[in-house]
Design a protein around this motif. Structure first.
Motif, PDB file in Angstrom:
ATOM      1  N   ARG A 291      20.170  20.301  37.036  1.00  0.00           N
ATOM      2  CA  ARG A 291      20.873  19.232  36.074  1.00  0.00           C
ATOM      3  C   ARG A 291      22.173  19.561  36.432  1.00  0.00           C
ATOM      4  O   ARG A 291      22.876  18.286  36.324  1.00  0.00           O
ATOM      5  CB  ARG A 291      20.846  19.914  34.701  1.00  0.00           C
ATOM      6  CG  ARG A 291      18.999  19.671  34.276  1.00  0.00           C
ATOM      7  CD  ARG A 291      18.903  18.229  34.030  1.00  0.00           C
ATOM      8  NE  ARG A 291      17.489  18.238  33.558  1.00  0.00           N
ATOM      9  CZ  ARG A 291      16.776  16.974  33.448  1.00  0.00           C
ATOM     10  NH1 ARG A 291      17.750  15.694  33.381  1.00  0.00           N
ATOM     11  NH2 ARG A 291      15.727  16.829  33.012  1.00  0.00           N
ATOM     12  N   HIS A 292      23.035  20.491  37.016  1.00  0.00           N
ATOM     13  CA  HIS A 292      24.510  20.433  37.173  1.00  0.00           C
ATOM     14  C   HIS A 292      24.749  20.075  38.319  1.00  0.00           C
ATOM     15  O   HIS A 292      24.343  20.349  39.339  1.00  0.00           O
ATOM     16  CB  HIS A 292      24.947  21.843  36.800  1.00  0.00           C
ATOM     17  CG  HIS A 292      24.556  22.326  35.473  1.00  0.00           C
ATOM     18  ND1 HIS A 292      25.275  21.727  34.187  1.00  0.00           N
ATOM     19  CD2 HIS A 292      23.724  23.257  34.790  1.00  0.00           C
ATOM     20  CE1 HIS A 292      25.033  22.298  33.270  1.00  0.00           C
ATOM     21  NE2 HIS A 292      24.017  23.237  33.450  1.00  0.00           N
ATOM     22  N   HIS A 293      25.690  19.313  38.630  1.00  0.00           N
ATOM     23  CA  HIS A 293      26.288  18.743  39.869  1.00  0.00           C
ATOM     24  C   HIS A 293      26.941  19.705  40.713  1.00  0.00           C
ATOM     25  O   HIS A 293      27.421  20.684  40.360  1.00  0.00           O
ATOM     26  CB  HIS A 293      27.526  17.739  39.534  1.00  0.00           C
ATOM     27  CG  HIS A 293      27.217  16.344  38.735  1.00  0.00           C
ATOM     28  ND1 HIS A 293      26.035  15.843  38.890  1.00  0.00           N
ATOM     29  CD2 HIS A 293      27.962  15.588  37.893  1.00  0.00           C
ATOM     30  CE1 HIS A 293      25.930  14.819  38.272  1.00  0.00           C
ATOM     31  NE2 HIS A 293      26.986  14.571  37.516  1.00  0.00           N
ATOM     32  N   PRO A 296      27.376  17.033  47.117  1.00  0.00           N
ATOM     33  CA  PRO A 296      26.748  15.775  47.460  1.00  0.00           C
ATOM     34  C   PRO A 296      25.712  15.680  48.382  1.00  0.00           C
ATOM     35  O   PRO A 296      25.559  16.810  49.362  1.00  0.00           O
ATOM     36  CB  PRO A 296      27.627  14.858  48.225  1.00  0.00           C
ATOM     37  CG  PRO A 296      28.862  15.462  47.692  1.00  0.00           C
ATOM     38  CD  PRO A 296      28.640  16.785  47.783  1.00  0.00           C
ATOM     39  N   GLU A 297      24.670  15.097  48.352  1.00  0.00           N
ATOM     40  CA  GLU A 297      23.337  15.050  49.151  1.00  0.00           C
ATOM     41  C   GLU A 297      23.274  13.933  50.116  1.00  0.00           C
ATOM     42  O   GLU A 297      23.833  12.995  49.817  1.00  0.00           O
ATOM     43  CB  GLU A 297      22.097  15.217  48.159  1.00  0.00           C
ATOM     44  CG  GLU A 297      21.951  16.458  47.573  1.00  0.00           C
ATOM     45  CD  GLU A 297      21.362  17.446  48.957  1.00  0.00           C
ATOM     46  OE1 GLU A 297      21.501  17.171  49.757  1.00  0.00           O
ATOM     47  OE2 GLU A 297      21.434  18.806  48.469  1.00  0.00           O
ATOM     48  N   TRP A 298      22.313  14.150  50.910  1.00  0.00           N
ATOM     49  CA  TRP A 298      22.176  12.876  52.156  1.00  0.00           C
ATOM     50  C   TRP A 298      21.584  11.730  51.485  1.00  0.00           C
ATOM     51  O   TRP A 298      21.956  10.653  51.795  1.00  0.00           O
ATOM     52  CB  TRP A 298      20.852  13.499  53.164  1.00  0.00           C
ATOM     53  CG  TRP A 298      19.945  13.845  52.635  1.00  0.00           C
ATOM     54  CD1 TRP A 298      19.096  14.958  52.166  1.00  0.00           C
ATOM     55  CD2 TRP A 298      18.609  12.923  52.449  1.00  0.00           C
ATOM     56  NE1 TRP A 298      18.206  14.843  51.609  1.00  0.00           N
ATOM     57  CE2 TRP A 298      17.734  13.725  51.656  1.00  0.00           C
ATOM     58  CE3 TRP A 298      18.515  11.745  52.346  1.00  0.00           C
ATOM     59  CZ2 TRP A 298      16.481  13.266  51.285  1.00  0.00           C
ATOM     60  CZ3 TRP A 298      17.242  11.143  52.010  1.00  0.00           C
ATOM     61  CH2 TRP A 298      16.182  11.736  51.727  1.00  0.00           C
ATOM     62  N   ALA A 299      21.090  11.581  50.343  1.00  0.00           N
ATOM     63  CA  ALA A 299      20.507  10.256  49.843  1.00  0.00           C
ATOM     64  C   ALA A 299      21.697   9.409  49.220  1.00  0.00           C
ATOM     65  O   ALA A 299      21.366   8.432  48.719  1.00  0.00           O
ATOM     66  CB  ALA A 299      19.541  10.697  48.581  1.00  0.00           C
ATOM     67  N   GLY A 300      22.849  10.008  49.123  1.00  0.00           N
ATOM     68  CA  GLY A 300      23.843   9.343  48.612  1.00  0.00           C
ATOM     69  C   GLY A 300      24.188   9.583  46.830  1.00  0.00           C
ATOM     70  O   GLY A 300      25.056   8.685  46.454  1.00  0.00           O
ATOM     71  N   TYR A 301      23.752  10.410  46.466  1.00  0.00           N
ATOM     72  CA  TYR A 301      23.855  10.910  45.056  1.00  0.00           C
ATOM     73  C   TYR A 301      24.571  12.436  45.129  1.00  0.00           C
ATOM     74  O   TYR A 301      24.426  12.982  46.293  1.00  0.00           O
ATOM     75  CB  TYR A 301      22.789  10.942  44.326  1.00  0.00           C
ATOM     76  CG  TYR A 301      21.844   9.283  44.144  1.00  0.00           C
ATOM     77  CD1 TYR A 301      22.497   8.460  43.153  1.00  0.00           C
ATOM     78  CD2 TYR A 301      20.986   8.966  45.023  1.00  0.00           C
ATOM     79  CE1 TYR A 301      22.105   7.270  43.213  1.00  0.00           C
ATOM     80  CE2 TYR A 301      20.550   7.873  45.154  1.00  0.00           C
ATOM     81  CZ  TYR A 301      20.922   6.938  44.292  1.00  0.00           C
ATOM     82  OH  TYR A 301      20.354   5.633  43.947  1.00  0.00           O
ATOM     83  N   MET A 450      15.965  12.828  45.598  1.00  0.00           N
ATOM     84  CA  MET A 450      16.166  11.482  45.290  1.00  0.00           C
ATOM     85  C   MET A 450      16.103  11.511  43.658  1.00  0.00           C
ATOM     86  O   MET A 450      15.138  12.040  43.204  1.00  0.00           O
ATOM     87  CB  MET A 450      14.948  10.715  45.818  1.00  0.00           C
ATOM     88  CG  MET A 450      15.020  10.133  47.224  1.00  0.00           C
ATOM     89  SD  MET A 450      16.536   9.390  47.646  1.00  0.00           S
ATOM     90  CE  MET A 450      15.673   8.736  49.339  1.00  0.00           C
ATOM     91  N   PRO A 451      16.897  10.865  43.061  1.00  0.00           N
ATOM     92  CA  PRO A 451      16.940  10.977  41.519  1.00  0.00           C
ATOM     93  C   PRO A 451      15.784  10.297  40.974  1.00  0.00           C
ATOM     94  O   PRO A 451      15.133  10.949  39.905  1.00  0.00           O
ATOM     95  CB  PRO A 451      18.068  10.214  41.066  1.00  0.00           C
ATOM     96  CG  PRO A 451      19.280  10.496  42.057  1.00  0.00           C
ATOM     97  CD  PRO A 451      18.323  10.449  43.368  1.00  0.00           C
ATOM     98  N   ALA A 452      15.325   9.400  41.489  1.00  0.00           N
ATOM     99  CA  ALA A 452      13.969   8.619  41.093  1.00  0.00           C
ATOM    100  C   ALA A 452      12.910   9.637  41.039  1.00  0.00           C
ATOM    101  O   ALA A 452      11.944   9.530  40.191  1.00  0.00           O
ATOM    102  CB  ALA A 452      13.617   7.388  41.766  1.00  0.00           C
ATOM    103  N   GLU A 453      12.917  10.461  42.062  1.00  0.00           N
ATOM    104  CA  GLU A 453      11.704  11.202  42.320  1.00  0.00           C
ATOM    105  C   GLU A 453      11.883  12.537  41.195  1.00  0.00           C
ATOM    106  O   GLU A 453      10.952  13.012  40.750  1.00  0.00           O
ATOM    107  CB  GLU A 453      11.732  11.945  43.673  1.00  0.00           C
ATOM    108  CG  GLU A 453      10.453  12.711  44.052  1.00  0.00           C
ATOM    109  CD  GLU A 453      10.521  12.827  45.529  1.00  0.00           C
ATOM    110  OE1 GLU A 453       9.399  13.913  46.025  1.00  0.00           O
ATOM    111  OE2 GLU A 453      10.722  11.980  46.122  1.00  0.00           O
ATOM    112  N   SER A 457       9.841  14.678  36.560  1.00  0.00           N
ATOM    113  CA  SER A 457       9.734  15.886  36.151  1.00  0.00           C
ATOM    114  C   SER A 457       9.983  15.813  34.602  1.00  0.00           C
ATOM    115  O   SER A 457       9.545  16.621  33.818  1.00  0.00           O
ATOM    116  CB  SER A 457      10.791  16.876  36.564  1.00  0.00           C
ATOM    117  OG  SER A 457      10.849  17.229  37.820  1.00  0.00           O
ATOM    118  N   GLY A 458      10.496  14.574  34.182  1.00  0.00           N
ATOM    119  CA  GLY A 458      10.468  14.619  32.498  1.00  0.00           C
ATOM    120  C   GLY A 458      11.435  15.592  31.967  1.00  0.00           C
ATOM    121  O   GLY A 458      12.794  15.387  32.473  1.00  0.00           O
TER     122      GLY A 458
END
Length: 527
Positions: A291-293, A296-301, A450-453, A457-458
């Motif tokens: 949850r905590h930043h 950065p990751e390769w996906a761009g987020y 990936m945030p969408a993935e 987890s809900g």
């Protein structure tokens, strides 16, 4: 017909051109392709901030690092892929893909040298109490609460890797002096190694090498290509083939492991699979993963802080401090990082397709916007009616074998795979949305970056075990075999005229400087 990749020759680098980082920098200077500064730079935000200003440009060498009088920092080393092609003797991007694909199955055995001859062991620190003292941790963004060490390349050899060798990246945060978190991507080679020893509660001896030969940097980015690079393969041997000479290895001083002898600095130690700790104090205080930043990751987020295994450092070796060892402070989600993560990956997907059915695949491209492991473009040439459909097999194989891939696009040989405008034109004009969009593996395993993935987890913690993979998407944007005349692109007669015969150099430059985007690709091909 294209010849099978097996018949291609590996590229051979010019002697001492790219066998270690220092000779590489000398070569870059001679090419006029290195930017240097003696002005002090702060590893906290300034290194990555400056790199982003010049993303995709020349390598940048910082000779004066704040708080680190015995270190230098290099970044943007792989930012310009044209420099990398020249460094290893590849004529262009397509040539690089084919030559690297050949090297994947034609490794050259590394050589072991004596500890007394190893540049990376000129200076030895036994039982260090503060690892950060000897490294250059960096912070990418203001969102991150702590600095990290992300540019070390692990070296796993021998029985730990089933008799082969593995190179790869793992971000670390030394919050406890000589013990740091050791983030391992689920499904990766290191994940496979750790799983071997988890039940027995055995530590895994490894080295983390900094400032390595560029060919080893390439191989360290070869993640999630395990159908072509399975556990037990020889990644250091492949790096040797890429540079045209054996990589030199040396035994570590304090653990049963090997190090890259010509690197700048080495952390020796062992990974403890069961000693798991939070990557940041913020996450530790909340007791919540994902949850905590953080970093950065390769996906761009922005990445997230997890509870990770730990790396216990038993010794540090390095080149003489007075020579100012060089740390490659790799910035994530920049062309530097992207080119490292995709060069071998493009070749591995090319090799995968060529093994399935030789001669059809023409090229594999992973553009910057597809974010490293997130997607690929597969260019094919259909020679006969029976070749129709193989492009779909290729996409399904890539989506299945490349963990985390979410988008694969197949295009025909008349397309410029390096132009996203050309790709979008194909999607607009050649795709039947009812039949050409594939979702082959819903419910499979992806990556949590990936945030969408992660959102699958809900309300549970955003960890790998709690996420689901939507399956990725394949898009067939090829011309159906037999209908080539119905999809014929106009080709204007650029080969029959020379602008210089009508206009001055000044006029031509004035016109061309106003050209932007897709017109460059169309003007080059006449389409």
């Amino acid at each position: 017909m294209q010849q099978p990749v097996r018949n291609e020759q590996t590229s051979v680098a010019t002697p001492n051109q790219a066998f270690d980082l220092r000779s590489t920098l000398e070569w870059l200077r001679a090419q006029g392709a290195l930017i240097e500064t003696d002005k002090e730079v702060d590893p906290d935000l300034q290194v990555t901030g400056l790199q982003k200003h010049m993303d995709g440009g020349c390598p940048i060498l910082f000779n004066n690092v704040k708080g680190k009088p015995n270190h230098r920092v290099i970044t943007n080393l792989f930012g310009d892929i044209a420099i990398i092609n020249k460094m290893f003797g590849w004529t262009d991007d397509a040539d690089r893909v084919k030559k690297l694909a050949h090297a994947l199955s034609h490794p050259v055995k590394p050589v072991e040298i004596a500890q007394s001859d190893a540049p990376c062991q000129e200076f030895v620190i036994e039982k260090p109490d503060d690892v950060n003292k000897w490294l250059v941790p960096i912070r990418h963004t203001t969102y991150e609460p702590e600095l990290t060490v992300g540019s070390g390349i692990r070296c796993v050899t021998g029985q730990q890797f089933d008799g082969g060798s593995d190179l790869g990246y793992n971000r670390m945060n030394f919050r406890w002096g000589n013990v740091g978190t050791f983030q391992i991507s689920p499904g990766s080679h290191m994940w496979q190694v750790v799983n071997k020893y988890y039940k027995e509660d055995q530590p895994v001896p490894i080295t983390m090498c900094f400032g390595v030969p560029p060919a080893c940097t390439l191989m360290a980015g070869a993640g999630f290509d395990y159908a072509i690079l399975p556990m037990g393969c020889d990644e250091i041997g492949i790096a040797s083939a890429v540079q045209g000479a054996p990589i030199r290895l040396v035994k570590a001083r304090t653990v049963d492991a090997m190090a890259l002898a010509d690197c700048e600095l080495v952390l020796e130690g062992y990974v403890n699979p069961r000693d798991r700790r939070f990557e940041t104090k913020e996450a530790e205080d909340s007791g919540i993963q994902g949850r905590h930043h953080f970093h950065p990751e390769w996906a761009g987020y922005m990445g997230k802080s997890y509870k990770a295994p730990t790396f216990h450092v038993t010794g540090i070796t390095m080149r003489k401090p007075e020579t100012k060892p060089i740390i490659f402070a790799l910035g994530v989600h920049m062309l530097d990082d992207h080119n490292i993560d995709t060069t071998v990956r493009e070749a591995a997907i090319y090799e995968l397709c060529n093994r399935l059915q030789p001669g059809i695949v023409q090229n594999v491209v992973i553009p910057y916007c597809m974010t490293d492991w997130g997607g690929c473009i597969i260019q094919v040439k259909k020679r006969h009616q029976i070749d129709e459909g193989w492009q779909r097999n290729f996409m399904a194989a890539a989506l299945s074998c490349s963990q985390g891939m979410r988008l694969a696009i197949a295009v025909s040989e008349d397309v410029d795979p390096y132009s996203m405008d050309d790709i979008m034109w194909c999607l607009t004009t050649r795709v039947n949305p009812r039949t050409d969009i594939l979702n082959p593996i819903p419910g499979g395993r992806g990556q949590t970056f990936m945030p969408a993935e992660r959102m699958t987890s809900g309300e549970r913690q955003w960890t790998a075990s709690n996420t689901q993979f939507e399956g990725g998407m394949g898009i067939d944007a090829t011309v159906p075999f037999g209908y080539e005349s119905d999809f014929l692109r106009p080709v204007y007669p650029i080969d029959k005229v020379r602008p210089e015969d009508w206009f001055s150099t000044k006029d031509i430059e004035n016109a061309r400087k106003r050209m932007h985007g897709w017109v460059h690709s169309l003007a080059r091909t006449g389409r």
